[in-house]
Design an enzyme around this catalytic site. Sequence first.
Site, mmCIF file in Angstrom:
data_model
loop_
_atom_site.group_PDB
_atom_site.id
_atom_site.type_symbol
_atom_site.label_atom_id
_atom_site.label_comp_id
_atom_site.label_asym_id
_atom_site.label_seq_id
_atom_site.Cartn_x
_atom_site.Cartn_y
_atom_site.Cartn_z
ATOM 1 N N CYS A 25 0.804 -1.223 0.000
ATOM 2 C CA CYS A 25 0.000 0.000 0.000
ATOM 3 C C CYS A 25 0.839 1.276 0.000
ATOM 4 C CB CYS A 25 -0.988 0.012 1.170
ATOM 5 S SG CYS A 25 -2.274 -1.236 0.975
ATOM 6 N N HIS A 75 -13.107 9.429 -7.560
ATOM 7 C CA HIS A 75 -12.108 9.524 -8.622
ATOM 8 C C HIS A 75 -11.023 10.559 -8.331
ATOM 9 C CE1 HIS A 75 -15.005 7.000 -10.679
ATOM 10 N NE2 HIS A 75 -13.993 6.608 -11.425
ATOM 11 N N GLU A 136 -13.221 -0.721 2.574
ATOM 12 C CA GLU A 136 -12.155 -0.514 1.581
ATOM 13 C C GLU A 136 -12.118 -1.663 0.569
ATOM 14 O OE1 GLU A 136 -8.225 1.196 2.869
ATOM 15 O OE2 GLU A 136 -7.607 -0.846 2.396
#
Length: 150
Positions: A25, A75, A136
Amino acid sequence: MSNIRITKQFSFETGHALYGYDGKCKNVHGHSYKLSVTVIGKPITNRNDVKFGMVIDFSDLKKIVKEEIVDQFDHATVFNETTPHVELAQELKNRGHHVILVNYQPTSENMVVDFAERIISRLPAGITLFSLKLQETESSFAEWFASDNL
């Protein structure tokens, strides 16, 4: 009149990277987030009110969450402004990308706290944020409860 909890769910796509993290990550990547927003209050008892019987109109809750979170984070790519990722963020902005700089590591845990603060600031009198669940992935999520944050 009893207190009633109502929940509305939202979806949005957001990218992020965790600066200094020791796993995958640390790389820029994205998630299809699912956010469940639960508020609590007493249904309106005034028979002359067009929202009689409602705690809050779902469309009013939707407007708040959409403006404060979905429209801003959908986005977008989120970076911690206090790390060298700020350079990458600037490059992406220069190329027309939607970037959000935050003063925290953009984990689900920290994002859900940020989202709670944003929503609380917009709720009408008599309505309280009860909980948030920020999912998530299919199996990973962070939760915020008002009762844990008194």
